[in-house]
Structure formats: structure tokens, C-alpha cells
Design a protein around this motif. Sequence first.
Motif, PDB file in Angstrom:
ATOM      1  N   ASN A  25       0.803  -1.222   0.000  1.00 24.82           N
ATOM      2  CA  ASN A  25       0.000   0.000   0.000  1.00 24.82           C
ATOM      3  C   ASN A  25       0.833   1.269   0.000  1.00 24.82           C
ATOM      4  O   ASN A  25       0.296   2.379   0.071  1.00 24.82           O
ATOM      5  CB  ASN A  25      -0.942   0.003   1.209  1.00 24.82           C
ATOM      6  CG  ASN A  25      -2.034  -1.042   1.082  1.00 24.82           C
ATOM      7  OD1 ASN A  25      -2.820  -1.011   0.151  1.00 24.82           O
ATOM      8  ND2 ASN A  25      -2.070  -1.983   2.021  1.00 24.82           N
ATOM      9  N   GLY A  26       2.170   1.106  -0.076  1.00 17.36           N
ATOM     10  CA  GLY A  26       3.040   2.262  -0.172  1.00 17.36           C
ATOM     11  C   GLY A  26       3.148   3.088   1.084  1.00 17.36           C
ATOM     12  O   GLY A  26       3.473   4.277   1.038  1.00 17.36           O
ATOM     13  N   VAL A  27       2.855   2.467   2.229  1.00 16.65           N
ATOM     14  CA  VAL A  27       2.970   3.193   3.498  1.00 16.65           C
ATOM     15  C   VAL A  27       4.444   3.444   3.801  1.00 16.65           C
ATOM     16  O   VAL A  27       5.258   2.523   3.814  1.00 16.65           O
ATOM     17  CB  VAL A  27       2.324   2.390   4.650  1.00 16.65           C
ATOM     18  CG1 VAL A  27       2.470   3.147   5.962  1.00 16.65           C
ATOM     19  CG2 VAL A  27       0.853   2.134   4.346  1.00 16.65           C
ATOM     20  N   ASP A  28       4.786   4.692   4.068  1.00 18.87           N
ATOM     21  CA  ASP A  28       6.191   5.095   4.173  1.00 18.87           C
ATOM     22  C   ASP A  28       6.756   4.863   5.575  1.00 18.87           C
ATOM     23  O   ASP A  28       7.140   5.800   6.282  1.00 18.87           O
ATOM     24  CB  ASP A  28       6.318   6.571   3.784  1.00 18.87           C
ATOM     25  CG  ASP A  28       7.772   6.974   3.558  1.00 18.87           C
ATOM     26  OD1 ASP A  28       8.598   6.073   3.323  1.00 18.87           O
ATOM     27  OD2 ASP A  28       8.057   8.187   3.608  1.00 18.87           O
ATOM     28  N   VAL A  29       6.785   3.587   6.006  1.00 22.63           N
ATOM     29  CA  VAL A  29       7.337   3.272   7.316  1.00 22.63           C
ATOM     30  C   VAL A  29       8.410   2.190   7.214  1.00 22.63           C
ATOM     31  O   VAL A  29       9.025   1.844   8.232  1.00 22.63           O
ATOM     32  CB  VAL A  29       6.230   2.805   8.299  1.00 22.63           C
ATOM     33  CG1 VAL A  29       5.234   3.927   8.546  1.00 22.63           C
ATOM     34  CG2 VAL A  29       5.533   1.559   7.784  1.00 22.63           C
ATOM     35  N   LEU A  30       8.641   1.688   6.018  1.00 17.53           N
ATOM     36  CA  LEU A  30       9.569   0.579   5.826  1.00 17.53           C
ATOM     37  C   LEU A  30      10.899   1.044   5.247  1.00 17.53           C
ATOM     38  O   LEU A  30      10.962   2.060   4.539  1.00 17.53           O
ATOM     39  CB  LEU A  30       8.968  -0.467   4.878  1.00 17.53           C
ATOM     40  CG  LEU A  30       7.632  -1.106   5.279  1.00 17.53           C
ATOM     41  CD1 LEU A  30       7.179  -2.062   4.180  1.00 17.53           C
ATOM     42  CD2 LEU A  30       7.766  -1.835   6.602  1.00 17.53           C
ATOM     43  N   PRO A  32      13.617   1.019   2.503  1.00 21.06           N
ATOM     44  CA  PRO A  32      13.457   0.787   1.058  1.00 21.06           C
ATOM     45  C   PRO A  32      13.836  -0.629   0.625  1.00 21.06           C
ATOM     46  O   PRO A  32      13.184  -1.208  -0.248  1.00 21.06           O
ATOM     47  CB  PRO A  32      14.392   1.833   0.436  1.00 21.06           C
ATOM     48  CG  PRO A  32      14.428   2.937   1.445  1.00 21.06           C
ATOM     49  CD  PRO A  32      14.365   2.258   2.778  1.00 21.06           C
ATOM     50  N   ASP A  33      14.899  -1.204   1.244  1.00 24.32           N
ATOM     51  CA  ASP A  33      15.307  -2.567   0.868  1.00 24.32           C
ATOM     52  C   ASP A  33      14.240  -3.599   1.247  1.00 24.32           C
ATOM     53  O   ASP A  33      13.992  -4.557   0.507  1.00 24.32           O
ATOM     54  CB  ASP A  33      16.631  -2.927   1.559  1.00 24.32           C
ATOM     55  CG  ASP A  33      17.804  -2.134   1.007  1.00 24.32           C
ATOM     56  OD1 ASP A  33      17.652  -1.545  -0.089  1.00 24.32           O
ATOM     57  OD2 ASP A  33      18.866  -2.095   1.674  1.00 24.32           O
ATOM     58  N   THR A  34      13.606  -3.389   2.414  1.00 28.07           N
ATOM     59  CA  THR A  34      12.544  -4.303   2.858  1.00 28.07           C
ATOM     60  C   THR A  34      11.341  -4.224   1.921  1.00 28.07           C
ATOM     61  O   THR A  34      10.771  -5.252   1.508  1.00 28.07           O
ATOM     62  CB  THR A  34      12.097  -3.960   4.297  1.00 28.07           C
ATOM     63  OG1 THR A  34      13.217  -4.035   5.177  1.00 28.07           O
ATOM     64  CG2 THR A  34      11.006  -4.911   4.766  1.00 28.07           C
ATOM     65  N   LYS A  35      10.981  -2.999   1.589  1.00 34.58           N
ATOM     66  CA  LYS A  35       9.848  -2.798   0.676  1.00 34.58           C
ATOM     67  C   LYS A  35      10.119  -3.461  -0.675  1.00 34.58           C
ATOM     68  O   LYS A  35       9.258  -4.166  -1.222  1.00 34.58           O
ATOM     69  CB  LYS A  35       9.589  -1.306   0.482  1.00 34.58           C
ATOM     70  CG  LYS A  35       8.426  -1.006  -0.455  1.00 34.58           C
ATOM     71  CD  LYS A  35       8.208   0.490  -0.589  1.00 34.58           C
ATOM     72  CE  LYS A  35       7.061   0.786  -1.554  1.00 34.58           C
ATOM     73  NZ  LYS A  35       6.839   2.243  -1.711  1.00 34.58           N
ATOM     74  N   GLU A  36      11.318  -3.252  -1.213  1.00 31.18           N
ATOM     75  CA  GLU A  36      11.682  -3.830  -2.510  1.00 31.18           C
ATOM     76  C   GLU A  36      11.645  -5.358  -2.454  1.00 31.18           C
ATOM     77  O   GLU A  36      11.161  -6.024  -3.378  1.00 31.18           O
ATOM     78  CB  GLU A  36      13.066  -3.349  -2.932  1.00 31.18           C
ATOM     79  CG  GLU A  36      13.496  -3.868  -4.302  1.00 31.18           C
ATOM     80  CD  GLU A  36      14.880  -3.384  -4.691  1.00 31.18           C
ATOM     81  OE1 GLU A  36      15.328  -3.697  -5.803  1.00 31.18           O
ATOM     82  OE2 GLU A  36      15.530  -2.699  -3.865  1.00 31.18           O
ATOM     83  N   HIS A  37      12.150  -5.926  -1.362  1.00 37.22           N
ATOM     84  CA  HIS A  37      12.159  -7.374  -1.181  1.00 37.22           C
ATOM     85  C   HIS A  37      10.738  -7.943  -1.182  1.00 37.22           C
ATOM     86  O   HIS A  37      10.439  -8.940  -1.863  1.00 37.22           O
ATOM     87  CB  HIS A  37      12.869  -7.731   0.127  1.00 37.22           C
ATOM     88  CG  HIS A  37      12.737  -9.162   0.532  1.00 37.22           C
ATOM     89  ND1 HIS A  37      13.253 -10.208  -0.217  1.00 37.22           N
ATOM     90  CD2 HIS A  37      12.125  -9.734   1.621  1.00 37.22           C
ATOM     91  CE1 HIS A  37      12.966 -11.360   0.378  1.00 37.22           C
ATOM     92  NE2 HIS A  37      12.288 -11.095   1.499  1.00 37.22           N
ATOM     93  N   VAL A  38       9.847  -7.306  -0.431  1.00 37.69           N
ATOM     94  CA  VAL A  38       8.466  -7.775  -0.329  1.00 37.69           C
ATOM     95  C   VAL A  38       7.771  -7.701  -1.686  1.00 37.69           C
ATOM     96  O   VAL A  38       7.067  -8.637  -2.100  1.00 37.69           O
ATOM     97  CB  VAL A  38       7.691  -6.948   0.716  1.00 37.69           C
ATOM     98  CG1 VAL A  38       6.196  -7.287   0.653  1.00 37.69           C
ATOM     99  CG2 VAL A  38       8.234  -7.203   2.113  1.00 37.69           C
ATOM    100  N   LEU A  39       7.962  -6.607  -2.399  1.00 34.14           N
ATOM    101  CA  LEU A  39       7.316  -6.428  -3.703  1.00 34.14           C
ATOM    102  C   LEU A  39       7.809  -7.460  -4.715  1.00 34.14           C
ATOM    103  O   LEU A  39       7.032  -7.969  -5.536  1.00 34.14           O
ATOM    104  CB  LEU A  39       7.542  -5.010  -4.233  1.00 34.14           C
ATOM    105  CG  LEU A  39       6.867  -3.888  -3.434  1.00 34.14           C
ATOM    106  CD1 LEU A  39       7.209  -2.524  -4.018  1.00 34.14           C
ATOM    107  CD2 LEU A  39       5.353  -4.081  -3.396  1.00 34.14           C
TER     108      LEU A  39
END
Length: 336
Positions: A25-30, A32-39
Motif C-alpha cells: 500500500n506504499g505506506v512510508d514506514v519501511l 526501502p530494501d525491505t519494501k523492494e524485497h516484499v514487492l
Amino acid sequence: MSKVTIKDVAREAGVSISTVSNALNGVDVLHPDTKEHVLKVAKRLNYIPNLNGKNLKSSATKVIGLFITSLKGPYYDQLVDAISKECEKFGYELNIFITKNDRTALSNILGKRVDGAIISNEFIDEMDVLALEKAEIPIVFIDRERVSKTSASVVFDSYKGGQDVARYLINLGHKNIGYIRGYDHLYDDIERYAGFRATLEEAGIGFNEENLLVGYFEEDASFSAVKAFVKSGKELPDAIVAANDLSAIGCIKALKSEGILVPKDISIISFDNIDLSEYFSPPLTTVNNPIIRLGKLTVESLLGIIQGKTEGKLEKLQGSLVVRDSCSLNKNVLIR
């Protein structure tokens, strides 16, 4: 087969469900590497968010989705009108989604409450199609040959159309023939050009690659391509095949602007037989594409799958050559 859930993504990525939700959902609490990994994990697993929080099969909605990249031009006007009327005839609502983003398209197909989907969208690739088949979503593809238990295809026989235009021009004595392509990654463009080239080869007629232009199925682009060709000083072909009627119209306008007359100086032939082709000057010789029939058959095929009456199959519609005034005998051929 079960649908991939947010829990599956969390387990595979080694994170919590809330972390996956924040990433998607693009929530800005993560980080960037974690977000990229999940996506990346979500994409690899073909996870599609359920936008309504309900399974598609939970209830009949009487809604059909049409997924398309453009509504521009008379071809799409006729096609969408035919599909819409056929849906209404059977008591279904038609929702139209115009997108060039495959993830957006998939999210709408798998996440929104529609009973099935009609797809005329080249951005939905093989991996996407496999995800749809895995989810057993009723699908009918237009101008893409793909068949499974829950997916069908309705296509226009563009290969035969390419053969028909080539044979017609050859019978008129034309040997130096040009071609204006649309988009070389689209089914109908690939098939039309392949049928045309195969017929030239069978007749022992070569094709000059310098006579291959690109008009993107558009009047303006075809006008520009032909205008540039004439200005280049290259030898003009005896005839030109245009990938659709709009390209033929742009071609003829460009030739006229340079003082080149159709069909006196050059023959032009095309595909689709849109309404304008009969009234253009000169009226176009073209291959009739049964667009309205294609639209009706698409809806009939989809409803058969939705209602469990039929499984997916390939329907291939034939066209016919409509001879008008844009072609003539090759003046350089001696008629005995």
C-alpha cells in the motif's frame, strides 16, 4: 488451485503480514530494501490484492469486464459497441478498463467483482495469463490464440487476409509491392504481414525491405511515413498494402499531396472495411473484418464458460475481399 494470499507472501518473504500490507500500500514506514524485497516476492508469487475482500466466485455479479489498451479509432468504436449491446441483451453490465499496466489489469480482474473478462490487451503477458488460468477466471481473448478449460479465444483470420490481398495484387500484375505495418508485436499485424509475405514467396516474387514502412495503424503516422518515403526519392512500388484502413487513408492522402494518384499511379489495398472506407476517395479495396460478429461471439463464448455450458475453445472468423476503386491493373504489364 488456491489463490496466493497475503499470508503466503509474508511467509515467503520472512516478514509479518503488516509489513507486507505496508509495502503493497506504499505506506512510508519501511526501509526501502525491505519494501523492494516484499514487492519482488509478491510479484514472483503472482499475488493479486483482492480489492473488495471477497472471492470472485462468491456470487454472480452480472458484470463483465473489458480490458483494452485504447478506444481510439473506428475499429474499437464498432467492437465495443457490439460487445456492449450483446452484454445488455443477456442482462449483463459491461465495465471497460483502459490500461497499459498489466498489474492494474490483473488487480481489476482478480480483485473486483466481475463474473468474467474479455481481454484485448497485449500488456497482459504469458505469466499473467497463467495466473488467470490458475485462478480459473472465465476469460475470452480477442486476437490472441489461447485456450484452456476457462479461457477461450476469438480471432479474425488475419493470415488469410494477408494472403488474399497479396493474391489480388499479384493477379493485377503487381510485383513490386510495399507494405505499411502497424505494431509488429500485435497478433493481427504479425499474421497479416506473415500471410502477405508467404504468398509473395509462393508466387516467386521477392520483397524489397526498403518498401516496408511503419504506420502504427494510424492515419497521421502512415501519412508521415509515406510522405518521407516519397521525399527520399526512392523508387515507388507498383502497389502498397496497408495494415488497416486508417493507414491506407493516410497513405493515399500523402501520395495525393505529392501529386501521385490512386489507382492511376499506384494501387492501395488494406484491411478491416470500416464505414469510412466505402466513402473515401477513392473508395478502398479492403478485406472485410466482421467486427460486429467478433464482438457478439466474444460475449457468447464468455457467457458459455461463466454458466458452465462450455469450456474454452478457439473461434477463428473469416473475412472477404471487398473490391472497390483503389486498385488497378499494373500499367507496366502487357495485357494480351
